[in-house]
Design an enzyme around this catalytic site. Sequence first.
Site, short mmCIF file in Angstrom:
data_model
loop_
_atom_site.label_atom_id
_atom_site.label_comp_id
_atom_site.label_asym_id
_atom_site.label_seq_id
_atom_site.Cartn_x
_atom_site.Cartn_y
_atom_site.Cartn_z
N ASP A 82 0.85 -1.20 0.00
CA ASP A 82 0.00 0.00 0.00
C ASP A 82 0.89 1.25 0.00
O ASP A 82 1.78 1.38 0.85
CB ASP A 82 -0.88 -0.06 1.27
CG ASP A 82 -1.98 0.97 1.26
OD1 ASP A 82 -2.46 1.34 0.18
OD2 ASP A 82 -2.40 1.38 2.38
N ASP A 104 3.22 4.96 -5.29
CA ASP A 104 2.48 6.21 -5.11
C ASP A 104 3.37 7.40 -5.49
O ASP A 104 4.11 7.93 -4.67
CB ASP A 104 2.00 6.32 -3.65
CG ASP A 104 1.18 7.57 -3.41
OD1 ASP A 104 1.08 8.40 -4.34
OD2 ASP A 104 0.67 7.74 -2.29
N GLU A 134 -1.14 6.06 -8.36
CA GLU A 134 -2.08 7.08 -7.85
C GLU A 134 -1.92 8.36 -8.64
O GLU A 134 -0.82 8.83 -8.88
CB GLU A 134 -1.83 7.34 -6.35
CG GLU A 134 -2.75 8.41 -5.77
CD GLU A 134 -2.66 8.52 -4.25
OE1 GLU A 134 -2.50 7.49 -3.57
OE2 GLU A 134 -2.73 9.67 -3.75
N HIS A 180 -7.71 9.84 3.88
CA HIS A 180 -7.32 8.83 4.87
C HIS A 180 -7.65 9.30 6.28
O HIS A 180 -7.55 10.49 6.59
CB HIS A 180 -5.81 8.58 4.79
CG HIS A 180 -5.38 7.95 3.49
ND1 HIS A 180 -4.63 8.62 2.56
CD2 HIS A 180 -5.59 6.71 2.99
CE1 HIS A 180 -4.39 7.81 1.52
NE2 HIS A 180 -4.98 6.65 1.76
N GLY A 209 -9.12 5.75 1.33
CA GLY A 209 -9.82 6.58 2.32
C GLY A 209 -11.29 6.22 2.41
O GLY A 209 -12.15 7.08 2.59
#
Length: 284
Positions: A82, A104, A134, A180, A209
């Site tokens: 993640d 990310d 992302e 988040h 989120g």
Amino acid sequence: MSFVSVDVLLKEAQRGRYAVGAFNCNNMEIVQAIVRAAEEEKSPVIMQASQGAIKYAGIGFIVAMAREAAANATVPVALHLDHGTSFAQVMQCLRNGFSGVMIDGSKLPLEENIALTRQVIAAASPMGVSVEAELGKIGGTEDDITVSEQEAMYTDPGEAKHFVEQTGVGSLAIAIGTAHGQYKGEPKLDFDRLKKIAGLVNIPIVLHGSSGVPSEAIQEAIGLGVHKVNIDTNIREAFVAAARKILDADAREIDPRKVLGPAREAAVAIIREKIRIFGSSGKA
Ligand code: G3H
Ligand code: 13P
Ligand code: ZN
């Protein structure tokens, strides 16, 4: 034993018009809770490790716990990185058998995000591991920003199309109003933007989120093209509330199993509830 590919799970979800829950794990009890909840719901599931989880438990422990849970599972279990921060970290996860990775690069200028994502895909795809990227910035609820400042960070549909064409990325996390952490009010999702993005890219969209987002909004997003839904905060809330209840009831309790056992049960319950909302029950 290897983990089931995140890519395979998301493609099936895209075909079946549901979403797979991606639940963050930090310790043994939460790893067990994720797999038990998925088994009870007969659902595929993604376990994911954040930067904080890797720092807290160490990548070796995360992988060993996840592997043990997956090896004995009756449902498909994937292990995903993640918010990966660097090429080196992705390589470490690939070596450790992760079956999905996120890079990310959302804080980078567009072309640098594209370049980093392409570099990661070049390393991951020969190993059969798909990459999530992302675009747009998914902030935290603690970030003190106005609505217009937040909207300025939303994913631009044209840029999303360009990004996917230039990278060939497997799935894309977008910013459409989620954040988040714990929300102060009710989050409002920009469904028009989601619809536009989904119409321009033919890959599963990822919603970060997602804790605290009303279930109807999550389901609407799934109907529009979201096929991976990330949940961490709601598990933390349930886990800690259950542990706190035990400790508040008896300040002399010293057996960690009596504190963490009920916390694990509470985590199972909230994860099952999410799996039902995402529509993946019975899809294993
Ligand atoms: O991406 C956000 C997750 O909730 C991870 O947070 O780095 O504190 O584990 P964490
Ligand atoms: P929440 O904080 O809403 O649970 O989001 C988790 C997440 O997006 C992990 O990547
Ligand atoms: Zn996230």
